[in-house]
Design a protein around this motif. Structure first.
Motif, PDB file in Angstrom:
ATOM      1  N   ALA A  91      17.734 -50.091  66.547  1.00  0.00           N
ATOM      2  CA  ALA A  91      18.320 -48.599  67.249  1.00  0.00           C
ATOM      3  C   ALA A  91      20.284 -47.801  67.041  1.00  0.00           C
ATOM      4  O   ALA A  91      19.847 -47.009  66.704  1.00  0.00           O
ATOM      5  CB  ALA A  91      17.730 -48.741  68.589  1.00  0.00           C
ATOM      6  N   VAL A  92      20.557 -49.327  67.758  1.00  0.00           N
ATOM      7  CA  VAL A  92      21.998 -48.718  68.228  1.00  0.00           C
ATOM      8  C   VAL A  92      22.731 -49.943  68.027  1.00  0.00           C
ATOM      9  O   VAL A  92      22.526 -50.830  67.058  1.00  0.00           O
ATOM     10  CB  VAL A  92      21.969 -48.538  69.829  1.00  0.00           C
ATOM     11  CG1 VAL A  92      20.952 -47.958  70.281  1.00  0.00           C
ATOM     12  CG2 VAL A  92      21.372 -50.397  70.575  1.00  0.00           C
ATOM     13  N   ALA A  93      23.978 -49.656  67.714  1.00  0.00           N
ATOM     14  CA  ALA A  93      25.010 -50.731  66.992  1.00  0.00           C
ATOM     15  C   ALA A  93      25.131 -51.397  67.951  1.00  0.00           C
ATOM     16  O   ALA A  93      25.307 -53.180  67.157  1.00  0.00           O
ATOM     17  CB  ALA A  93      26.539 -49.893  67.232  1.00  0.00           C
ATOM     18  N   ALA A  94      24.922 -52.068  69.258  1.00  0.00           N
ATOM     19  CA  ALA A  94      25.223 -53.360  69.785  1.00  0.00           C
ATOM     20  C   ALA A  94      23.839 -54.462  69.035  1.00  0.00           C
ATOM     21  O   ALA A  94      24.208 -55.302  68.631  1.00  0.00           O
ATOM     22  CB  ALA A  94      24.690 -53.400  71.110  1.00  0.00           C
ATOM     23  N   GLU A  95      22.793 -53.795  68.752  1.00  0.00           N
ATOM     24  CA  GLU A  95      21.867 -54.361  68.446  1.00  0.00           C
ATOM     25  C   GLU A  95      22.041 -55.210  67.185  1.00  0.00           C
ATOM     26  O   GLU A  95      21.074 -56.360  66.832  1.00  0.00           O
ATOM     27  CB  GLU A  95      20.084 -53.860  68.267  1.00  0.00           C
ATOM     28  CG  GLU A  95      20.107 -53.086  70.098  1.00  0.00           C
ATOM     29  CD  GLU A  95      18.907 -52.725  69.943  1.00  0.00           C
ATOM     30  OE1 GLU A  95      17.746 -52.401  71.061  1.00  0.00           O
ATOM     31  OE2 GLU A  95      18.945 -51.852  69.406  1.00  0.00           O
ATOM     32  N   CYS A  96      22.613 -54.205  66.259  1.00  0.00           N
ATOM     33  CA  CYS A  96      23.429 -54.374  64.436  1.00  0.00           C
ATOM     34  C   CYS A  96      23.876 -55.801  65.430  1.00  0.00           C
ATOM     35  O   CYS A  96      23.570 -56.338  64.069  1.00  0.00           O
ATOM     36  CB  CYS A  96      23.001 -52.495  64.428  1.00  0.00           C
ATOM     37  SG  CYS A  96      23.724 -53.080  62.213  1.00  0.00           S
ATOM     38  N   ASP A  97      25.164 -55.386  65.590  1.00  0.00           N
ATOM     39  CA  ASP A  97      25.666 -56.689  66.125  1.00  0.00           C
ATOM     40  C   ASP A  97      24.816 -57.464  66.237  1.00  0.00           C
ATOM     41  O   ASP A  97      25.441 -59.124  65.739  1.00  0.00           O
ATOM     42  CB  ASP A  97      26.828 -56.109  66.801  1.00  0.00           C
ATOM     43  CG  ASP A  97      27.950 -54.996  66.458  1.00  0.00           C
ATOM     44  OD1 ASP A  97      27.801 -54.382  65.583  1.00  0.00           O
ATOM     45  OD2 ASP A  97      28.670 -54.656  67.538  1.00  0.00           O
ATOM     46  N   ALA A  98      24.098 -57.465  67.179  1.00  0.00           N
ATOM     47  CA  ALA A  98      23.439 -58.923  67.629  1.00  0.00           C
ATOM     48  C   ALA A  98      22.833 -59.599  66.446  1.00  0.00           C
ATOM     49  O   ALA A  98      22.913 -60.885  66.446  1.00  0.00           O
ATOM     50  CB  ALA A  98      22.934 -58.968  68.938  1.00  0.00           C
ATOM     51  N   VAL A  99      21.820 -59.175  65.163  1.00  0.00           N
ATOM     52  CA  VAL A  99      21.348 -59.785  64.270  1.00  0.00           C
ATOM     53  C   VAL A  99      22.614 -59.920  63.329  1.00  0.00           C
ATOM     54  O   VAL A  99      22.232 -61.327  62.984  1.00  0.00           O
ATOM     55  CB  VAL A  99      20.577 -58.298  63.938  1.00  0.00           C
ATOM     56  CG1 VAL A  99      20.177 -59.201  62.634  1.00  0.00           C
ATOM     57  CG2 VAL A  99      19.110 -57.565  64.655  1.00  0.00           C
ATOM     58  N   CYS A 100      23.420 -58.903  62.989  1.00  0.00           N
ATOM     59  CA  CYS A 100      24.368 -59.836  61.728  1.00  0.00           C
ATOM     60  C   CYS A 100      24.799 -60.810  62.522  1.00  0.00           C
ATOM     61  O   CYS A 100      25.679 -61.599  61.689  1.00  0.00           O
ATOM     62  CB  CYS A 100      25.364 -58.372  62.308  1.00  0.00           C
ATOM     63  SG  CYS A 100      24.773 -56.861  61.198  1.00  0.00           S
ATOM     64  N   GLY A 101      25.032 -61.636  63.979  1.00  0.00           N
ATOM     65  CA  GLY A 101      25.622 -62.249  64.153  1.00  0.00           C
ATOM     66  C   GLY A 101      25.340 -63.392  64.072  1.00  0.00           C
ATOM     67  O   GLY A 101      25.683 -64.469  64.240  1.00  0.00           O
ATOM     68  N   ALA A 102      24.122 -63.430  63.874  1.00  0.00           N
ATOM     69  CA  ALA A 102      23.027 -64.938  62.923  1.00  0.00           C
ATOM     70  C   ALA A 102      23.469 -65.177  62.030  1.00  0.00           C
ATOM     71  O   ALA A 102      23.153 -66.487  61.398  1.00  0.00           O
ATOM     72  CB  ALA A 102      21.186 -64.464  63.538  1.00  0.00           C
ATOM     73  N   GLY A 103      24.361 -64.219  60.243  1.00  0.00           N
ATOM     74  CA  GLY A 103      24.194 -64.299  59.906  1.00  0.00           C
ATOM     75  C   GLY A 103      26.274 -64.619  59.342  1.00  0.00           C
ATOM     76  O   GLY A 103      26.844 -65.284  60.453  1.00  0.00           O
ATOM     77  N   GLU A 104      26.324 -64.155  57.976  1.00  0.00           N
ATOM     78  CA  GLU A 104      27.677 -64.742  57.943  1.00  0.00           C
ATOM     79  C   GLU A 104      27.977 -63.576  57.588  1.00  0.00           C
ATOM     80  O   GLU A 104      28.045 -62.011  57.783  1.00  0.00           O
ATOM     81  CB  GLU A 104      27.431 -64.856  55.880  1.00  0.00           C
ATOM     82  CG  GLU A 104      26.263 -66.492  55.493  1.00  0.00           C
ATOM     83  CD  GLU A 104      25.899 -66.476  54.563  1.00  0.00           C
ATOM     84  OE1 GLU A 104      26.782 -66.532  54.074  1.00  0.00           O
ATOM     85  OE2 GLU A 104      25.481 -66.566  54.117  1.00  0.00           O
ATOM     86  N   ALA A 105      29.935 -63.351  57.205  1.00  0.00           N
ATOM     87  CA  ALA A 105      30.077 -62.138  57.627  1.00  0.00           C
ATOM     88  C   ALA A 105      29.420 -60.561  56.274  1.00  0.00           C
ATOM     89  O   ALA A 105      28.968 -60.853  55.393  1.00  0.00           O
ATOM     90  CB  ALA A 105      31.762 -62.328  56.205  1.00  0.00           C
ATOM     91  N   TYR A 106      29.213 -60.173  56.432  1.00  0.00           N
ATOM     92  CA  TYR A 106      28.807 -58.593  56.702  1.00  0.00           C
ATOM     93  C   TYR A 106      29.836 -57.762  56.390  1.00  0.00           C
ATOM     94  O   TYR A 106      31.034 -57.395  56.609  1.00  0.00           O
ATOM     95  CB  TYR A 106      27.760 -57.620  56.904  1.00  0.00           C
ATOM     96  CG  TYR A 106      26.780 -58.496  57.676  1.00  0.00           C
ATOM     97  CD1 TYR A 106      24.752 -58.062  56.936  1.00  0.00           C
ATOM     98  CD2 TYR A 106      26.287 -59.801  58.393  1.00  0.00           C
ATOM     99  CE1 TYR A 106      23.816 -58.461  57.330  1.00  0.00           C
ATOM    100  CE2 TYR A 106      24.484 -60.488  58.060  1.00  0.00           C
ATOM    101  CZ  TYR A 106      23.635 -59.425  57.979  1.00  0.00           C
ATOM    102  OH  TYR A 106      22.690 -60.699  58.031  1.00  0.00           O
ATOM    103  N   GLY A 107      29.071 -57.439  54.636  1.00  0.00           N
ATOM    104  CA  GLY A 107      30.061 -55.914  54.231  1.00  0.00           C
ATOM    105  C   GLY A 107      29.273 -55.037  54.713  1.00  0.00           C
ATOM    106  O   GLY A 107      28.485 -55.348  55.527  1.00  0.00           O
ATOM    107  N   SER A 108      29.895 -53.518  54.545  1.00  0.00           N
ATOM    108  CA  SER A 108      29.115 -52.288  54.595  1.00  0.00           C
ATOM    109  C   SER A 108      28.807 -50.891  53.181  1.00  0.00           C
ATOM    110  O   SER A 108      29.924 -51.599  52.792  1.00  0.00           O
ATOM    111  CB  SER A 108      29.432 -51.731  56.385  1.00  0.00           C
ATOM    112  OG  SER A 108      30.736 -51.164  55.360  1.00  0.00           O
ATOM    113  N   ARG A 109      27.940 -50.565  53.300  1.00  0.00           N
ATOM    114  CA  ARG A 109      28.009 -49.167  52.512  1.00  0.00           C
ATOM    115  C   ARG A 109      27.310 -48.124  53.148  1.00  0.00           C
ATOM    116  O   ARG A 109      26.442 -48.158  54.186  1.00  0.00           O
ATOM    117  CB  ARG A 109      27.265 -49.955  51.012  1.00  0.00           C
ATOM    118  CG  ARG A 109      25.737 -50.279  51.306  1.00  0.00           C
ATOM    119  CD  ARG A 109      24.704 -50.056  50.307  1.00  0.00           C
ATOM    120  NE  ARG A 109      24.678 -49.111  49.880  1.00  0.00           N
ATOM    121  CZ  ARG A 109      24.025 -49.152  48.330  1.00  0.00           C
ATOM    122  NH1 ARG A 109      23.448 -49.524  47.711  1.00  0.00           N
ATOM    123  NH2 ARG A 109      23.739 -47.697  47.966  1.00  0.00           N
ATOM    124  N   THR A 110      27.269 -46.900  53.067  1.00  0.00           N
ATOM    125  CA  THR A 110      27.680 -46.164  53.768  1.00  0.00           C
ATOM    126  C   THR A 110      26.042 -45.115  52.476  1.00  0.00           C
ATOM    127  O   THR A 110      25.803 -44.959  51.504  1.00  0.00           O
ATOM    128  CB  THR A 110      28.322 -44.930  53.456  1.00  0.00           C
ATOM    129  OG1 THR A 110      29.529 -45.342  54.875  1.00  0.00           O
ATOM    130  CG2 THR A 110      27.478 -43.412  54.523  1.00  0.00           C
TER     131      THR A 110
END
Length: 248
Positions: free
Chosen positions: A8-27
């Protein structure tokens, strides 16, 4: 297999991403920011789609359509984040994997009580993830497995909590996005999963008792185990012979 995780929100997204490698992004179309793991990484893509089932469904559908049009379709969709736990089965900080993703308030109020849309003759109110996948992910994360209900209004009273528990036997948690994510996944004929970590007890609202930080940390921990759980659920690759049994 490419996996899309929707929060839902960025804090949850960051928590999931924190389990993996360095993420990139696309719009994506609509302004959604999709976080993508490096090529060849087993980590999932992650999207924060917004709060509530409508926003979750719209964001999920956008990401799935964009991936399909790019020739990079996903094979699994996961709704993930923090949520409320039904005591005592889902205490604060625990992890829950849904074996049923249920729309708790999609239906009609009648003089005899709530009637879900299925009993009115249309629609659906539940999606059931693959049991083998649920078992594998729950075992890897040390999670409980059971129904998770999707609500549009967070429960704020003991009476409402009791009503939900009575209507949905075995319910472990409530959140606001799972059913919306599942509807979008179903429209694309993709399997779905829901993973929640418990930040608060379902019932009277007591912000002082919420444990959002530990729940987000538990979410990161759950997704550290996720790639291996997917491998376990898939079983041996086709054509792989089992290891020979050793005789005493």
């Amino acid at each position: 297999m490419r996996v899309l995780v929707v929060t839902a929100v960025a804090a949850e997204c960051d928590a999931v991403c924190g389990a993996g490698e360095a993420y990139g992004s696309r719009t994506l179309p609509g302004g959604y920011e999709l976080h993508r793991a490096p090529g060849g990484s087993p980590a999932p893509d992650v999207l924060a789609a917004g709060v509530g089932p409508a926003a979750a469904s719209a964001g999920t559908a956008t990401a799935l359509t964009a991936a399909a049009l790019a020739g990079e379709p996903y094979g699994l969709v996961v709704s993930a984040g923090i949520g409320g736990g039904f005591a005592p089965a889902a205490p604060l900080g625990s992890v829950v994997v849904a074996d049923a993703i249920v729309a708790a308030d999609l239906g009609a109020e009648t003089p005899d009580g709530f009637v879900p849309v299925t009993e009115l003759g249309f629609g659906t109110v539940a999606h059931r993830p693959d049991p083998a996948l649920v078992r594998a992910v729950a075992a890897a994360a040390g999670a409980a497995a059971g129904p998770v209900v999707t609500v549009s209004t967070v429960t704020g009273s003991a009476a409402r909590a009791a009503e939900l528990a009575a209507r949905h036997p075995g319910v472990l948690a409530e959140a606001m996005e799972g059913f919306g994510v599942a509807e979008a996944a179903a429209a694309h004929r993709l399997p779905v999963l829901e993973i929640r970590t418990v930040s608060n007890a379902v019932g009277p609202r007591d912000r002082a008792a919420w444990r959002i930080g530990p729940a987000l940390a538990a979410l990161t921990g759950a997704f550290r185990t996720f790639p291996d759980a997917l491998t376990a659920a898939a079983g041996p690759a086709p054509g792989t012979a089992p290891s020979p049994r050793r005789t005493p």
